[in-house]
Scaffold this motif. Sequence first.
Motif, PDB file in Angstrom:
ATOM      1  N   VAL A 190      -6.192  -3.265   1.871  1.00 49.70           N
ATOM      2  CA  VAL A 190      -4.836  -2.734   1.689  1.00 49.70           C
ATOM      3  C   VAL A 190      -4.818  -1.264   2.085  1.00 49.70           C
ATOM      4  CG1 VAL A 190      -3.039  -2.192  -0.008  1.00 49.70           C
ATOM      5  CG2 VAL A 190      -4.197  -4.404  -0.097  1.00 49.70           C
ATOM      6  N   GLU A 191      -5.821  -0.507   1.649  1.00 52.83           N
ATOM      7  CA  GLU A 191      -5.893   0.921   1.974  1.00 52.83           C
ATOM      8  C   GLU A 191      -6.001   1.147   3.478  1.00 52.83           C
ATOM      9  OE1 GLU A 191      -8.693   4.848   1.095  1.00 52.83           O
ATOM     10  OE2 GLU A 191      -9.243   2.911   0.239  1.00 52.83           O
ATOM     11  N   ARG A 192      -6.945   0.467   4.136  1.00 54.74           N
ATOM     12  CA  ARG A 192      -7.136   0.635   5.583  1.00 54.74           C
ATOM     13  C   ARG A 192      -5.875   0.266   6.361  1.00 54.74           C
ATOM     14  NH1 ARG A 192     -12.230  -2.545   5.026  1.00 54.74           N
ATOM     15  NH2 ARG A 192     -13.806  -1.022   4.471  1.00 54.74           N
ATOM     16  N   THR A 193      -5.250  -0.833   5.969  1.00 53.33           N
ATOM     17  CA  THR A 193      -4.057  -1.295   6.674  1.00 53.33           C
ATOM     18  C   THR A 193      -2.900  -0.339   6.467  1.00 53.33           C
ATOM     19  OG1 THR A 193      -4.799  -3.577   6.407  1.00 53.33           O
ATOM     20  CG2 THR A 193      -2.502  -3.249   6.994  1.00 53.33           C
ATOM     21  N   ALA A 194      -2.692   0.125   5.243  1.00 47.98           N
ATOM     22  CA  ALA A 194      -1.603   1.066   4.968  1.00 47.98           C
ATOM     23  C   ALA A 194      -1.804   2.362   5.755  1.00 47.98           C
ATOM     24  CB  ALA A 194      -1.516   1.347   3.467  1.00 47.98           C
ATOM     25  N   LYS A 195      -3.027   2.843   5.821  1.00 50.80           N
ATOM     26  CA  LYS A 195      -3.306   4.076   6.569  1.00 50.80           C
ATOM     27  C   LYS A 195      -3.108   3.861   8.073  1.00 50.80           C
ATOM     28  CE  LYS A 195      -6.283   6.332   3.247  1.00 50.80           C
ATOM     29  NZ  LYS A 195      -7.597   6.859   2.932  1.00 50.80           N
ATOM     30  N   ARG A 196      -3.569   2.726   8.598  1.00 54.80           N
ATOM     31  CA  ARG A 196      -3.426   2.440  10.032  1.00 54.80           C
ATOM     32  C   ARG A 196      -1.950   2.315  10.408  1.00 54.80           C
ATOM     33  NH1 ARG A 196      -2.666  -2.184  12.369  1.00 54.80           N
ATOM     34  NH2 ARG A 196      -3.394  -3.375  10.597  1.00 54.80           N
ATOM     35  N   VAL A 197      -1.199   1.561   9.630  1.00 51.05           N
ATOM     36  CA  VAL A 197       0.221   1.370   9.918  1.00 51.05           C
ATOM     37  C   VAL A 197       0.991   2.677   9.706  1.00 51.05           C
ATOM     38  CG1 VAL A 197       2.317   0.153   9.184  1.00 51.05           C
ATOM     39  CG2 VAL A 197       0.187  -1.109   9.490  1.00 51.05           C
ATOM     40  N   GLY A 198       0.668   3.416   8.660  1.00 54.51           N
ATOM     41  CA  GLY A 198       1.328   4.695   8.411  1.00 54.51           C
ATOM     42  C   GLY A 198       1.099   5.691   9.541  1.00 54.51           C
ATOM     43  N   GLY A 243       0.810  -1.215   0.000  1.00 56.78           N
ATOM     44  CA  GLY A 243       0.000   0.000   0.000  1.00 56.78           C
ATOM     45  C   GLY A 243       0.843   1.263   0.000  1.00 56.78           C
ATOM     46  N   ALA A 244       2.039   1.173   0.577  1.00 54.82           N
ATOM     47  CA  ALA A 244       2.933   2.335   0.628  1.00 54.82           C
ATOM     48  C   ALA A 244       3.728   2.507  -0.666  1.00 54.82           C
ATOM     49  CB  ALA A 244       3.893   2.199   1.804  1.00 54.82           C
ATOM     50  N   THR A 245       3.849   1.450  -1.456  1.00 53.28           N
ATOM     51  CA  THR A 245       4.700   1.519  -2.644  1.00 53.28           C
ATOM     52  C   THR A 245       3.955   1.570  -3.968  1.00 53.28           C
ATOM     53  OG1 THR A 245       4.911  -0.887  -2.665  1.00 53.28           O
ATOM     54  CG2 THR A 245       6.613   0.341  -1.493  1.00 53.28           C
ATOM     55  N   GLY A 284      -1.708  -3.210  -5.264  1.00 52.47           N
ATOM     56  CA  GLY A 284      -1.207  -3.915  -4.088  1.00 52.47           C
ATOM     57  C   GLY A 284      -2.018  -5.171  -3.804  1.00 52.47           C
ATOM     58  N   ALA A 285      -3.335  -5.059  -3.920  1.00 53.88           N
ATOM     59  CA  ALA A 285      -4.203  -6.229  -3.710  1.00 53.88           C
ATOM     60  C   ALA A 285      -3.911  -7.296  -4.761  1.00 53.88           C
ATOM     61  CB  ALA A 285      -5.668  -5.805  -3.772  1.00 53.88           C
ATOM     62  N   MET A 286      -3.689  -6.867  -6.005  1.00 58.59           N
ATOM     63  CA  MET A 286      -3.355  -7.813  -7.072  1.00 58.59           C
ATOM     64  C   MET A 286      -2.021  -8.500  -6.795  1.00 58.59           C
ATOM     65  SD  MET A 286      -1.387  -8.298 -10.109  1.00 58.59           S
ATOM     66  CE  MET A 286      -0.707  -6.673 -10.251  1.00 58.59           C
ATOM     67  N   LEU A 287      -1.014  -7.734  -6.321  1.00 60.56           N
ATOM     68  CA  LEU A 287       0.286  -8.321  -6.000  1.00 60.56           C
ATOM     69  C   LEU A 287       0.172  -9.359  -4.877  1.00 60.56           C
ATOM     70  CD1 LEU A 287       2.581  -5.170  -6.152  1.00 60.56           C
ATOM     71  CD2 LEU A 287       2.675  -7.173  -7.649  1.00 60.56           C
ATOM     72  N   LEU A 288      -0.591  -9.054  -3.854  1.00 59.04           N
ATOM     73  CA  LEU A 288      -0.774 -10.015  -2.757  1.00 59.04           C
ATOM     74  C   LEU A 288      -1.461 -11.290  -3.253  1.00 59.04           C
ATOM     75  CD1 LEU A 288      -1.812  -7.630   0.154  1.00 59.04           C
ATOM     76  CD2 LEU A 288       0.331  -8.887  -0.076  1.00 59.04           C
ATOM     77  N   ARG A 289      -2.416 -11.119  -4.151  1.00 58.28           N
ATOM     78  CA  ARG A 289      -3.139 -12.273  -4.700  1.00 58.28           C
ATOM     79  C   ARG A 289      -2.233 -13.106  -5.609  1.00 58.28           C
ATOM     80  NH1 ARG A 289      -7.212  -9.722  -5.633  1.00 58.28           N
ATOM     81  NH2 ARG A 289      -6.656  -8.837  -7.642  1.00 58.28           N
ATOM     82  N   GLU A 290      -1.489 -12.442  -6.489  1.00 61.01           N
ATOM     83  CA  GLU A 290      -0.662 -13.157  -7.463  1.00 61.01           C
ATOM     84  C   GLU A 290       0.609 -13.745  -6.861  1.00 61.01           C
ATOM     85  OE1 GLU A 290      -1.361 -13.912 -10.683  1.00 61.01           O
ATOM     86  OE2 GLU A 290      -3.343 -13.073 -10.248  1.00 61.01           O
ATOM     87  N   ALA A 313      -8.606  -4.413  -2.199  1.00 63.92           N
ATOM     88  CA  ALA A 313      -7.959  -3.098  -2.236  1.00 63.92           C
ATOM     89  C   ALA A 313      -8.329  -2.251  -1.023  1.00 63.92           C
ATOM     90  CB  ALA A 313      -8.333  -2.370  -3.528  1.00 63.92           C
ATOM     91  N   LYS A 314      -9.555  -2.354  -0.550  1.00 62.98           N
ATOM     92  CA  LYS A 314      -9.982  -1.569   0.616  1.00 62.98           C
ATOM     93  C   LYS A 314      -9.225  -2.007   1.872  1.00 62.98           C
ATOM     94  CE  LYS A 314     -12.504   1.808   1.901  1.00 62.98           C
ATOM     95  NZ  LYS A 314     -12.211   3.145   1.400  1.00 62.98           N
TER      96      LYS A 314
END
Length: 162
Positions: free
Chosen positions: A116-124, A91-93, A99-105, A113-114
């Motif tokens: 990934v967004e929530r997690t990236a914002k929470r961790v950031g 999510g940061a890169t 990002g969701a596609m990369l995790l899946r593949e 994707a949502k």
Amino acid sequence: MALTARLLEDQLNAAHSHPASSVPCLCCGATARFVDMRPKTITSVLGALTLRRGYYHCATCGRGFCPQDQALGLDNCGLSPGVARMAALVGATTSFQEGAMLLRELAGLPVDAKQVERTAKRVGTAVAEDEVKHWEQAVPASDVMYAGVDGTGIPMRPEELA
């Protein structure tokens, strides 16, 4: 991976199969009473795990919680700490969709994707708060500032001095 996921799931569920009748409330510190066992499915690096956790309710503050969630570092969107780190990194890169596609593949993880967004914002947000906390501790405030100028240290070649 699926076999390892089932073994881990069995171990985690067996370790918490006999919950205490009461625990201190995580919110107010009063006594929270055991209500029942509640399932939660999380996405781990091994795949989906369904955990059965003891659910407690505090009559004083009216809140309910599962202490095992905090002990295992589980977030509210159902990702294990390992998957949350992966989601925050992608999510940061890149875009959240990519990002969701990369995790899946690349890892076979069904993270949308949502998430990934929530997690990236929470961790950031947590990283930014931690940096501010440590930066404020590391740099003491001072009312006096000293400045110095030294013009003798300029390197010069003999041919430039002529």
